[in-house]
Scaffold this motif. Structure first.
Motif, PDB file in Angstrom:
ATOM      1  N   SER A  66       0.808  -1.214   0.000  1.00 38.28           N
ATOM      2  CA  SER A  66       0.000   0.000   0.000  1.00 38.28           C
ATOM      3  C   SER A  66       0.840   1.262   0.000  1.00 38.28           C
ATOM      4  O   SER A  66       0.311   2.359  -0.116  1.00 38.28           O
ATOM      5  N   ARG A  67       2.144   1.131   0.143  1.00 34.87           N
ATOM      6  CA  ARG A  67       3.017   2.289   0.179  1.00 34.87           C
ATOM      7  C   ARG A  67       3.380   2.693  -1.250  1.00 34.87           C
ATOM      8  O   ARG A  67       3.821   1.882  -2.043  1.00 34.87           O
ATOM      9  N   THR A  68       3.218   3.956  -1.537  1.00 32.15           N
ATOM     10  CA  THR A  68       3.352   4.461  -2.909  1.00 32.15           C
ATOM     11  C   THR A  68       4.752   4.235  -3.476  1.00 32.15           C
ATOM     12  O   THR A  68       5.745   4.715  -2.908  1.00 32.15           O
TER      13      THR A  68
ATOM     14  N   HIS B 231       8.658   2.539   1.346  1.00 34.79           N
ATOM     15  CA  HIS B 231       8.242   2.847  -0.027  1.00 34.79           C
ATOM     16  C   HIS B 231       9.228   2.222  -1.020  1.00 34.79           C
ATOM     17  O   HIS B 231      10.444   2.386  -0.879  1.00 34.79           O
TER      18      HIS B 231
ATOM     19  N   SER C 253       7.653   4.542 -12.122  1.00 37.96           N
ATOM     20  CA  SER C 253       6.723   5.012 -11.088  1.00 37.96           C
ATOM     21  C   SER C 253       5.839   6.122 -11.623  1.00 37.96           C
ATOM     22  O   SER C 253       6.272   6.942 -12.441  1.00 37.96           O
TER      23      SER C 253
ATOM     24  N   GLU D 144      -3.536  13.705  -3.356  1.00 38.53           N
ATOM     25  CA  GLU D 144      -3.402  12.270  -3.600  1.00 38.53           C
ATOM     26  C   GLU D 144      -2.132  11.705  -2.977  1.00 38.53           C
ATOM     27  O   GLU D 144      -2.126  10.582  -2.458  1.00 38.53           O
ATOM     28  N   HIS D 145      -1.051  12.474  -3.036  1.00 38.90           N
ATOM     29  CA  HIS D 145       0.242  11.965  -2.565  1.00 38.90           C
ATOM     30  C   HIS D 145       0.701  12.607  -1.266  1.00 38.90           C
ATOM     31  O   HIS D 145       1.873  12.493  -0.899  1.00 38.90           O
TER      32      HIS D 145
ATOM     33  N   ALA E   2       2.653  10.302   1.222  1.00 38.78           N
ATOM     34  CA  ALA E   2       4.016   9.961   0.801  1.00 38.78           C
ATOM     35  C   ALA E   2       4.935  11.172   0.891  1.00 38.78           C
ATOM     36  O   ALA E   2       6.092  11.068   1.340  1.00 38.78           O
TER      37      ALA E   2
END
Length: 301
Positions: free
Chosen positions: A10-12, A35, A68, A152-153, A156
């Motif tokens: 689940s980590r971006t 990550h 990515s 969204e990020h 992170a």
């Protein structure tokens, strides 16, 4: 791993272009948080050092970008950003540029990224590398540009340092960054002059330091006074120390420096601005009036 902890999947995943001192610190913070990180650097050896810590090293910037959706760029300058990203397909990518630049460069790079199918955030890092990823260090990053990308990020982006979104104008992060750093350099100039005055005298620097720190902390509230005057347009109400009074006493500062053989090159530019403001008929203002000489508003007043 606890039941509430995010799983590794689940980590971006993210890509970092540039593994200098700051880029390396960012990569290590994201790796430590679990990550998956792909890295690229113009000098491959500097990127390979992170492989042992779990990073995947790409052979080219284009390959790293392809790995990515979230792409972090931390290079030397704006020209380096353009050169590194030029061969890459940015369609559908979220580009976060943490390279130090000007507000104009941030806006231009945002338009450039949008034309190539990417969302874009510009960032201004308010930290040095040892502060990145360190709890309670006070490190944070200004972000501006795509609000959707930021939201969204956000999680992170918050791993290596705190986050402060300052609006959709992609140039805003750089402006905030440079404005704060400009204030810092002005303070450092004053600190340098103060220590130059006492150096060689019967005053121990370590004994003087807390006195100087305490005085600067006490005077830091003047930033709020200046902000209030700029927003109200009133530079003269409840003035405690007028520019006219300060200019009249400036000879003491210059004379003391002369007696001690200390250069006034850090001091005289600001004293000259105060004198100019007084000579133009604004001696009843406080120091906030000097801002009008710097931003050009004095010419239109």
């Amino acid at each position: 791993m606890t039941d509430n902890a995010p799983s590794l999947s689940s980590r971006t995943p993210l890509t970092v272009l540039g593994t200098g001192a700051m880029g390396t610190a960012l990569v290590r913070a994201w790796l430590a948080a679990g990550h998956p990180v792909t890295v690229w650097n113009r000098t491959p050896a500097r990127a390979e050092a992170l492989a042992a810590e779990g990073a995947t090293v790409a052979a080219s910037a284009a390959e790293a970008v392809a790995a990515s959706r979230l792409v972090i760029v931390c290079l030397l300058d704006d020209a380096s950003v353009g050169e590194a990203l030029a061969p890459a397909d940015l369609t559908g990518r979220d580009v976060v540029n943490l390279t130090t630049g000007t507000p104009g460069q941030g806006r231009a790079r945002a338009a450039w990224a949008a034309a190539r199918g990417a969302r874009f955030l510009d960032g201004g890092i308010m930290a040095v590398p040892p502060m990145i990823g360190a709890a309670e260090s006070g490190a944070f990053v200004f972000y501006s540009g795509s609000a959707e990308l930021f939201e969204e990020h956000r999680a992170a982006l918050a791993v290596p340092a705190g986050t402060r979104y300052v609006g959709p104008d992609a140039g805003s992060a750089a402006l905030h960054d440079v404005a704060l750093l400009s204030g810092m350099y002005g303070m450092l100039g004053g600190i340098a002059h103060a220590f130059a005055l006492i150096r060689g005298q019967d005053i121990a620097p370590k004994e003087f330091a807390p006195l100087l720190e305490g005085w600067l902390n006490a005077m830091s509230s003047l930033v709020h006074v200046a902000a209030e005057r700029l927003e109200s347009g009133d530079f003269t109400t409840d003035v405690v120390s007028s520019l006219a009074m300060q200019v009249a006493s400036s000879g003491t500062f210059l004379g003391t420096s002369e007696e001690l053989g200390v250069s006034t090159e850090l001091l005289t530019p600001y004293l000259d601005l105060m004198r100019r403001r007084v000579e133009s008929g604004h001696g009843d203002e406080d120091n906030a009036g000097v801002i009008a000489l710097l931003d050009g508003s004095a010419a239109t007043a």
